[in-house]
Enzyme design. Structure first.
Site, PDB file in Angstrom:
ATOM      1  N   ASN A 100      -3.106 -16.873  -7.824  1.00 27.30           N
ATOM      2  CA  ASN A 100      -3.172 -15.437  -8.092  1.00 27.30           C
ATOM      3  C   ASN A 100      -2.859 -15.206  -9.575  1.00 27.30           C
ATOM      4  O   ASN A 100      -1.787 -14.737  -9.953  1.00 27.30           O
ATOM      5  CB  ASN A 100      -2.201 -14.666  -7.185  1.00 27.30           C
ATOM      6  CG  ASN A 100      -2.424 -13.173  -7.225  1.00 27.30           C
ATOM      7  OD1 ASN A 100      -3.108 -12.646  -8.100  1.00 27.30           O
ATOM      8  ND2 ASN A 100      -1.821 -12.470  -6.279  1.00 27.30           N
TER       9      ASN A 100
ATOM     10  N   TYR B  89       3.473 -10.610 -14.022  1.00 23.52           N
ATOM     11  CA  TYR B  89       4.905 -10.913 -14.002  1.00 23.52           C
ATOM     12  C   TYR B  89       5.363 -11.559 -15.300  1.00 23.52           C
ATOM     13  O   TYR B  89       6.447 -11.247 -15.807  1.00 23.52           O
ATOM     14  CB  TYR B  89       5.263 -11.768 -12.788  1.00 23.52           C
ATOM     15  CG  TYR B  89       5.078 -11.017 -11.495  1.00 23.52           C
ATOM     16  CD1 TYR B  89       5.751  -9.818 -11.262  1.00 23.52           C
ATOM     17  CD2 TYR B  89       4.209 -11.473 -10.511  1.00 23.52           C
ATOM     18  CE1 TYR B  89       5.566  -9.098 -10.087  1.00 23.52           C
ATOM     19  CE2 TYR B  89       4.018 -10.765  -9.332  1.00 23.52           C
ATOM     20  CZ  TYR B  89       4.705  -9.574  -9.129  1.00 23.52           C
ATOM     21  OH  TYR B  89       4.522  -8.869  -7.975  1.00 23.52           O
TER      22      TYR B  89
ATOM     23  N   TYR C 220       1.818  -4.775  -3.594  1.00 22.16           N
ATOM     24  CA  TYR C 220       0.374  -4.783  -3.352  1.00 22.16           C
ATOM     25  C   TYR C 220      -0.205  -3.426  -3.708  1.00 22.16           C
ATOM     26  O   TYR C 220       0.386  -2.384  -3.390  1.00 22.16           O
ATOM     27  CB  TYR C 220       0.063  -5.100  -1.882  1.00 22.16           C
ATOM     28  CG  TYR C 220       0.257  -6.557  -1.557  1.00 22.16           C
ATOM     29  CD1 TYR C 220      -0.681  -7.505  -1.954  1.00 22.16           C
ATOM     30  CD2 TYR C 220       1.388  -6.989  -0.879  1.00 22.16           C
ATOM     31  CE1 TYR C 220      -0.490  -8.854  -1.674  1.00 22.16           C
ATOM     32  CE2 TYR C 220       1.579  -8.331  -0.593  1.00 22.16           C
ATOM     33  CZ  TYR C 220       0.627  -9.253  -0.986  1.00 22.16           C
ATOM     34  OH  TYR C 220       0.823 -10.580  -0.715  1.00 22.16           O
TER      35      TYR C 220
ATOM     36  N   GLY D  17       0.871  -0.831 -10.004  1.00 19.55           N
ATOM     37  CA  GLY D  17       1.731  -2.002  -9.877  1.00 19.55           C
ATOM     38  C   GLY D  17       2.926  -1.918 -10.806  1.00 19.55           C
ATOM     39  O   GLY D  17       4.047  -2.278 -10.430  1.00 19.55           O
TER      40      GLY D  17
END
Length: 173
Positions: A136, A143, A98, A109
């Site tokens: 999300n 990712y 987060y 991140g």
């Protein structure tokens, strides 16, 4: 912005970490969830006894990203029995990455993700896996860009709501 420093979270960081955890979870999910469900989740998941127990679990690791004296993001990793689903000794779970909204797009991140990869390689893991909410889209793109592929789904409870998480993994070389 100073150089972002990633360091392990200790009990001395508890209040800062708790505030960051609540803030970043709220920023990420409040728009799409009821106030009641958010308040319940924040209270149940990020209270001091719960965070202390998580921090004391020998199969979990925590790291915080700092911009000078400001905590701007954090990472939770699980191995062994601490993993939320698979509990595969050859895997490392990224349970949480987060970052404060004000630091999105500034590679925080990515730095936390790279710390997760470093730990997985150090522990000789064969793959890294995680679960991300199907709504999300920003995280799913992040990712996917980093080589993760979907392999399953599971249900995540937020208050009285069931939500679908996409389980993704990346095989390490």
């Amino acid at each position: 912005m100073e150089k972002i420093i990633i360091r392990e979270i200790t009990l001395q960081d508890m209040e800062v970490w708790q505030a960051l955890a609540k803030e970043t979870f709220f920023e990420t999910f409040s728009e799409n969830n009821s106030t009641e469900n958010m308040e319940q989740y924040l209270e149940n998941s990020f209270n001091i006894p719960r965070l202390t127990a998580e921090l004391n679990n020998p199969d979990s690791q925590f790291f915080m990203a700092w911009d000078g004296t400001m905590a701007v993001g954090y990472l939770k990793l699980n191995s062994g029995k601490a993993q939320t689903e698979l509990q595969d000794d050859t895997a490392l779970e990224i349970e949480r990455i987060y970052v404060k909204n004000s630091y999105h797009g500034q590679k925080v991140g990515q730095l936390l993700y790279e710390k997760a990869l470093e730990m997985a390689q150090k522990e000789h893991k064969k793959y890294v896996w995680l679960a991300v909410w199907e709504e999300n889209h920003r995280a799913i793109r992040f990712y996917t860009k980093n080589g993760f592929v979907a392999f399953d789904t599971h249900i995540f409870r937020l208050g009285n709501e069931e939500q679908t998480d996409i389980m993704m993994k990346k095989v390490l070389e």
